[in-house]
Motif scaffolding. Structure first.
Motif, PDB file in Angstrom:
ATOM      1  N   SER A 444       0.832  -1.201   0.000  1.00 27.71           N
ATOM      2  CA  SER A 444       0.000   0.000   0.000  1.00 27.71           C
ATOM      3  C   SER A 444       0.866   1.249   0.000  1.00 27.71           C
ATOM      4  CB  SER A 444      -0.939  -0.006   1.199  1.00 27.71           C
ATOM      5  OG  SER A 444      -0.215   0.175   2.397  1.00 27.71           O
ATOM      6  N   VAL A 445       0.199   2.400  -0.050  1.00 25.17           N
ATOM      7  CA  VAL A 445       0.906   3.661  -0.233  1.00 25.17           C
ATOM      8  C   VAL A 445       1.702   4.082   1.005  1.00 25.17           C
ATOM      9  CG1 VAL A 445      -1.036   5.116   0.502  1.00 25.17           C
ATOM     10  CG2 VAL A 445       0.608   6.000  -1.137  1.00 25.17           C
ATOM     11  N   VAL A 446       1.245   3.731   2.204  1.00 28.20           N
ATOM     12  CA  VAL A 446       1.917   4.196   3.420  1.00 28.20           C
ATOM     13  C   VAL A 446       3.340   3.639   3.540  1.00 28.20           C
ATOM     14  CG1 VAL A 446       1.860   4.175   5.948  1.00 28.20           C
ATOM     15  CG2 VAL A 446      -0.212   4.702   4.657  1.00 28.20           C
ATOM     16  N   PRO A 447       3.555   2.306   3.441  1.00 24.29           N
ATOM     17  CA  PRO A 447       4.949   1.835   3.486  1.00 24.29           C
ATOM     18  C   PRO A 447       5.788   2.327   2.313  1.00 24.29           C
ATOM     19  CG  PRO A 447       3.433   0.013   3.037  1.00 24.29           C
ATOM     20  CD  PRO A 447       2.599   1.180   3.422  1.00 24.29           C
ATOM     21  N   LEU A 448       5.151   2.559   1.159  1.00 21.49           N
ATOM     22  CA  LEU A 448       5.889   3.106   0.012  1.00 21.49           C
ATOM     23  C   LEU A 448       6.394   4.504   0.333  1.00 21.49           C
ATOM     24  CD1 LEU A 448       6.832   3.109  -2.943  1.00 21.49           C
ATOM     25  CD2 LEU A 448       4.541   3.953  -3.567  1.00 21.49           C
ATOM     26  N   ASP A 463      -1.665  11.549  -8.692  1.00 17.86           N
ATOM     27  CA  ASP A 463      -2.580  12.656  -8.973  1.00 17.86           C
ATOM     28  C   ASP A 463      -2.762  13.463  -7.698  1.00 17.86           C
ATOM     29  OD1 ASP A 463      -5.206  14.124  -9.291  1.00 17.86           O
ATOM     30  OD2 ASP A 463      -5.118  13.143 -11.253  1.00 17.86           O
ATOM     31  N   THR A 464      -2.670  14.780  -7.769  1.00 14.57           N
ATOM     32  CA  THR A 464      -2.787  15.622  -6.566  1.00 14.57           C
ATOM     33  C   THR A 464      -4.189  15.587  -5.970  1.00 14.57           C
ATOM     34  OG1 THR A 464      -3.239  17.544  -7.968  1.00 14.57           O
ATOM     35  CG2 THR A 464      -0.961  17.211  -7.254  1.00 14.57           C
ATOM     36  N   GLY A 465      -5.189  15.260  -6.795  1.00 13.67           N
ATOM     37  CA  GLY A 465      -6.559  15.220  -6.296  1.00 13.67           C
ATOM     38  C   GLY A 465      -7.008  13.854  -5.817  1.00 13.67           C
ATOM     39  N   MET A 466      -6.113  12.866  -5.867  1.00 12.38           N
ATOM     40  CA  MET A 466      -6.496  11.499  -5.509  1.00 12.38           C
ATOM     41  C   MET A 466      -6.853  11.393  -4.034  1.00 12.38           C
ATOM     42  SD  MET A 466      -4.340   8.011  -6.167  1.00 12.38           S
ATOM     43  CE  MET A 466      -4.638   8.096  -7.932  1.00 12.38           C
ATOM     44  N   THR A 467      -7.934  10.662  -3.762  1.00 17.28           N
ATOM     45  CA  THR A 467      -8.354  10.409  -2.375  1.00 17.28           C
ATOM     46  C   THR A 467      -8.537   8.917  -2.167  1.00 17.28           C
ATOM     47  OG1 THR A 467     -10.716  10.627  -2.876  1.00 17.28           O
ATOM     48  CG2 THR A 467      -9.550  12.629  -2.193  1.00 17.28           C
ATOM     49  N   ARG A 468      -8.373   8.500  -0.916  1.00 13.86           N
ATOM     50  CA  ARG A 468      -8.584   7.107  -0.547  1.00 13.86           C
ATOM     51  C   ARG A 468      -9.188   7.035   0.855  1.00 13.86           C
ATOM     52  NH1 ARG A 468      -8.054   6.533  -5.132  1.00 13.86           N
ATOM     53  NH2 ARG A 468      -6.680   5.142  -6.313  1.00 13.86           N
ATOM     54  N   TYR A 469      -9.907   5.924   1.100  1.00 18.63           N
ATOM     55  CA  TYR A 469     -10.396   5.631   2.453  1.00 18.63           C
ATOM     56  C   TYR A 469      -9.326   4.834   3.197  1.00 18.63           C
ATOM     57  CZ  TYR A 469     -15.098   6.958   0.900  1.00 18.63           C
ATOM     58  OH  TYR A 469     -16.172   7.642   0.431  1.00 18.63           O
ATOM     59  N   PHE A 470      -9.154   5.144   4.484  1.00 16.28           N
ATOM     60  CA  PHE A 470      -8.147   4.436   5.286  1.00 16.28           C
ATOM     61  C   PHE A 470      -8.739   3.978   6.616  1.00 16.28           C
ATOM     62  CE2 PHE A 470      -5.350   6.846   2.483  1.00 16.28           C
ATOM     63  CZ  PHE A 470      -4.375   5.904   2.183  1.00 16.28           C
ATOM     64  N   ARG A 502      -7.110  12.888   1.304  1.00 17.13           N
ATOM     65  CA  ARG A 502      -6.376  13.294   0.110  1.00 17.13           C
ATOM     66  C   ARG A 502      -4.944  12.771   0.218  1.00 17.13           C
ATOM     67  NH1 ARG A 502      -4.515  18.348  -2.857  1.00 17.13           N
ATOM     68  NH2 ARG A 502      -3.691  19.065  -0.862  1.00 17.13           N
ATOM     69  N   ILE A 503      -4.479  12.070  -0.807  1.00 17.39           N
ATOM     70  CA  ILE A 503      -3.179  11.404  -0.742  1.00 17.39           C
ATOM     71  C   ILE A 503      -2.040  12.415  -0.620  1.00 17.39           C
ATOM     72  CG2 ILE A 503      -1.616   9.816  -1.909  1.00 17.39           C
ATOM     73  CD1 ILE A 503      -4.108   8.523  -0.786  1.00 17.39           C
ATOM     74  N   GLY A 538      -5.533   1.800 -15.149  1.00 14.34           N
ATOM     75  CA  GLY A 538      -6.667   1.282 -14.378  1.00 14.34           C
ATOM     76  C   GLY A 538      -6.871   1.927 -13.032  1.00 14.34           C
ATOM     77  N   GLU A 539      -6.061   2.927 -12.677  1.00 15.59           N
ATOM     78  CA  GLU A 539      -6.149   3.511 -11.337  1.00 15.59           C
ATOM     79  C   GLU A 539      -7.207   4.598 -11.283  1.00 15.59           C
ATOM     80  OE1 GLU A 539      -2.769   4.315  -8.093  1.00 15.59           O
ATOM     81  OE2 GLU A 539      -2.563   5.523  -9.895  1.00 15.59           O
ATOM     82  N   LYS A 540      -8.027   4.573 -10.244  1.00 18.75           N
ATOM     83  CA  LYS A 540      -9.055   5.582 -10.036  1.00 18.75           C
ATOM     84  C   LYS A 540      -8.489   6.762  -9.246  1.00 18.75           C
ATOM     85  CE  LYS A 540     -13.241   2.712  -9.754  1.00 18.75           C
ATOM     86  NZ  LYS A 540     -14.362   2.352  -8.838  1.00 18.75           N
ATOM     87  N   VAL A 541      -9.037   7.943  -9.502  1.00 19.60           N
ATOM     88  CA  VAL A 541      -8.680   9.112  -8.686  1.00 19.60           C
ATOM     89  C   VAL A 541      -9.465   9.075  -7.380  1.00 19.60           C
ATOM     90  CG1 VAL A 541      -8.713  11.642  -8.554  1.00 19.60           C
ATOM     91  CG2 VAL A 541      -8.057  10.509 -10.691  1.00 19.60           C
ATOM     92  N   VAL A 542     -10.729   8.676  -7.457  1.00 21.19           N
ATOM     93  CA  VAL A 542     -11.594   8.620  -6.276  1.00 21.19           C
ATOM     94  C   VAL A 542     -12.211   7.231  -6.175  1.00 21.19           C
ATOM     95  CG1 VAL A 542     -13.657   9.563  -5.156  1.00 21.19           C
ATOM     96  CG2 VAL A 542     -12.133  11.075  -6.437  1.00 21.19           C
ATOM     97  N   GLU A 543     -12.128   6.618  -4.995  1.00 20.48           N
ATOM     98  CA  GLU A 543     -12.739   5.306  -4.767  1.00 20.48           C
ATOM     99  C   GLU A 543     -14.120   5.475  -4.133  1.00 20.48           C
ATOM    100  OE1 GLU A 543     -11.603   2.722  -5.924  1.00 20.48           O
ATOM    101  OE2 GLU A 543      -9.420   2.609  -5.841  1.00 20.48           O
ATOM    102  N   GLU A 544     -14.977   4.462  -4.332  1.00 19.08           N
ATOM    103  CA  GLU A 544     -16.320   4.456  -3.758  1.00 19.08           C
ATOM    104  C   GLU A 544     -16.502   3.194  -2.910  1.00 19.08           C
ATOM    105  OE1 GLU A 544     -19.312   5.774  -7.010  1.00 19.08           O
ATOM    106  OE2 GLU A 544     -17.690   4.706  -8.040  1.00 19.08           O
ATOM    107  N   LEU A 545     -17.368   3.303  -1.906  1.00 20.24           N
ATOM    108  CA  LEU A 545     -17.691   2.133  -1.086  1.00 20.24           C
ATOM    109  C   LEU A 545     -19.014   1.503  -1.496  1.00 20.24           C
ATOM    110  CD1 LEU A 545     -16.660   3.248   2.520  1.00 20.24           C
ATOM    111  CD2 LEU A 545     -15.693   1.368   1.203  1.00 20.24           C
ATOM    112  N   PHE A 546     -19.902   2.299  -2.132  1.00 15.66           N
ATOM    113  CA  PHE A 546     -21.258   1.827  -2.427  1.00 15.66           C
ATOM    114  C   PHE A 546     -21.549   1.933  -3.916  1.00 15.66           C
ATOM    115  CE2 PHE A 546     -21.465   4.732   1.366  1.00 15.66           C
ATOM    116  CZ  PHE A 546     -21.279   3.749   2.324  1.00 15.66           C
TER     117      PHE A 546
END
Length: 603
Positions: A444-448, A463-470, A502-503, A538-546
């Motif tokens: 994942s991104v944190v150890p990287l 991407d500067t606008g990329m977001t993720r759930y943690f 925001r990443i 294949g990478e998304k800028v914004v992920e969804e849960l639903f």
């Protein structure tokens, strides 16, 4: 011994100068008066020793030491006056009434001053020889004062002040350190050359503490924390200090797990965990062994990971732990395992999950994540397990990459088995648990980011606008186990992930938490630069849960929701699995990709 001789001379001088100040500098004491003057330190030293004055190490002298001097010297003067009165009865010249008061003041100043001067000299020497850590302590309460004393034991540590929210304390001195206002932290870091801030303010609630951590994370120093649960009197406080992590900055309100929900699907049962050596799988195993299962079977394809988790579980496991080296796609091995052990509960965490790597190795990803899930679920269904839990991901929602599509397929497979036959006697309850990123998980991104920061940068973003759930791994696993107990068959449980992060903010915070500064246009001399390298395939800028928030319902647990059940298309899933397996076996990646995405489209 040398210190006692020094103090004897100091007190002798204090009383002698007291006579001089009272009777004039032309005063010359007689033999009897010299004996009386010499008697004063002989009386004072045993009393000071009894009061613990000589147990104080010079570099730890505080205002408490001064109080010890005051008490000891006052008592010795009372006894000395008794001796003087008896000598006066024998015709020897008496003691002027002001002499004891002068002696008390001069003696206290000389004894205390000598100790603080020695402490200063020792500190100056240590500072030249040892690379000291200069620390601010946030919280000047009892725990903060105790922490300051504990830190001073090690000459490599140097507390330089307190910070506290209470305006009454601002400007005061506590435990020999000045108390400052929180608004002064930025200036203090520069003025006092602070290298570390330790937060030990227990009176702060979780929300305020999170805001405090986020504010402190902007300072270019190490931020550490003495957790509330351990910040009490006694014990090794310094050893309990830990760095503030990304999970502290997220500020997720914690909900205590329900013991009944934790135990229902695990206690007294034979539990099977696939992917047991991975981030989620290994934490599942650690928590499961604490819940008293009948047996725990670990399956992993990676030899070293399996060895590590078995070794970790050994000392804490009261039930048999059975490590099995193998793949979820190995039907014969799985058939033997389920037939031999009578498995009750399955947690399916095995998956290839690194998005760019699976994108480049689509057939391997499909074989493991899709066909492996089908094989494991079919065998578990045939052996009538009580509960089957798939560990899914937010990348399964409207997937744009192979990895996400394979996890959506896995969800559909689980749903299809849940609808094959109604649940009877609490058995064959198939469900999925979907959530976002786990902090610090493998790949994942944190150890990287940690690795990139350790190398001196740059930290790379797509991407500067990329977001993720943690979410923290221990919290995620607690919720997964509880969701298993809530399963009735066919649910996709959704874990409350809070607000997306925001990443870029994550990268900046990690740089600052490492005690470094971000190099950008505003700070061109900073330590670590952040570079945008562009989105990966294949990478998304914004992920969804639903898929549809309107179809999400609550459960009895405030952090666990579930999506309403979808239509029954079990026959279609089985038919599509056959087609997909055929394409994989033929090595036809183009066809396999086509089947993969076409079947998940709209589902």
């Amino acid at each position: 011994m040398l210190l006692a001789v020094f103090d004897f001379l100091l007190l002798f001088f204090a009383l002698w100068i007291s006579y001089k100040l009272r009777l004039g500098f032309g005063f010359s004491p007689g033999a009897a008066q010299l004996g009386l003057i010499a008697a004063a330190p002989f009386i004072a030293l045993p009393i000071l020793y009894r009061f613990g004055f000589y147990r104080v190490v010079v570099r730890y002298v505080t205002d408490v030491t001064v109080w010890t001097i005051i008490k000891g010297l006052a008592l010795s003067i009372v006894l000395w006056l008794g001796l003087a009165y008896m000598t006066e009865l024998r015709g020897i010249q008496g003691v002027p009434r002001s002499i004891p008061a002068i002696y008390f003041i001069v003696g206290t100043i000389l004894l205390a001053g000598s100790r603080f001067l020695a402490k200063w000299a020792f500190g100056a020497t240590i500072e030249r020889v040892v690379n000291q850590k200069r620390m601010l302590i946030y919280g000047a309460g009892p725990v903060g004062r105790q922490l300051a004393a504990a830190l001073r034991i090690d000459p490599r540590n140097r507390p330089v002040g307190f910070v506290d929210d209470d305006p009454v304390l601002h400007g005061a001195e506590v435990a020999g350190l000045r108390v400052h206002a929180p608004g002064d932290i930025g200036a203090l870091v520069e003025e006092l050359q602070v290298g570390e801030i330790i937060v030990c303010s227990d009176a702060v609630d979780q929300k305020s503490k999170t805001l405090l951590f986020r504010k402190l994370a902007k300072t270019p120093v190490r931020i550490a924390f003495l957790p509330t649960a351990v910040s009490g009197w006694g014990g090794d406080l310094v050893g309990r200090i830990r760095d503030i992590g990304i999970d502290d900055l997220l500020g997720r309100p914690m909900v205590a797990p329900d013991p009944a929900l934790l135990r229902a699907a695990v206690a007294g049962k034979t539990v099977f965990v696939s992917g047991a050596g991975g981030s989620i799988g290994s934490e599942l195993c650690r928590q499961i062994v604490e819940l008293e299962p009948k047996a725990l079977i670990l399956l992993d394809i990676d030899e070293f990971s399996l060895y590590e988790i078995e070794r970790d579980l050994g000392p804490r496991a009261s039930a048999p732990v059975i490590p099995v080296l193998g793949s979820v796609a190995d039907r014969r091995k799985l058939e033997r395992l389920f037939g031999a052990y009578g498995i009750d509960t399955v947690f399916h965490a095995a998956a290839y999950k690194h998005v760019p790597l699976v994108e480049k190795n689509a057939l391997a990803g499909i074989e493991n994540n899709v066909l492996g899930t089908w094989i494991l679920a079919e065998i578990a269904f045939n052996h009538e397990v009580e509960c089957f839990v798939l560990i899914s991901t937010d990348k399964a929602v409207r997937p744009t990459n192979v990895m996400g599509a394979t996890k959506r397929w896995a969800e559909l497979i689980v749903h299809s088995f849940a609808r094959t036959q109604p649940v009877q006697n609490g058995r064959r309850r198939f469900c999925a648990v979907r959530f976002g990123n786990v902090i610090g998980s493998q790949g994942s991104v944190v150890p990287l980011f940690k690795e990139q920061i350790a190398r001196g940068g740059p930290v790379t973003l797509t991407d500067t606008g990329m977001t993720r759930y943690f979410m923290a791994v221990n919290e995620a696993v607690e919720l997964i186990i509880q969701a298993a107990s809530l399963a009735r068959g066919g649910e996709t449980f959704l874990l409350d992930m809070g607000e997306p992060v925001r990443i870029r903010d994550l990268a900046e915070n990690m740089i600052r938490l490492a005690g470094l500064s971000v190099r950008d246009d505003d700070n061109p001399t900073g330590d670590i630069a952040i570079e945008v390298v562009g989105a990966r395939p294949g990478e998304k800028v914004v992920e969804e849960l639903f898929y549809d928030p309107d179809r999400v319902e609550k459960t009895v647990h405030p952090k666990i929701m579930f999506g309403k059940k979808v239509r029954n298309d079990n026959g279609q899933v089985k038919e599509a699995i056959g087609q997909l397996a055929e394409a994989v076996n033929c090595g036809d990646e183009v066809r396999a990709r086509k089947i993969l995405f076409e079947f998940t489209s709209g589902r």
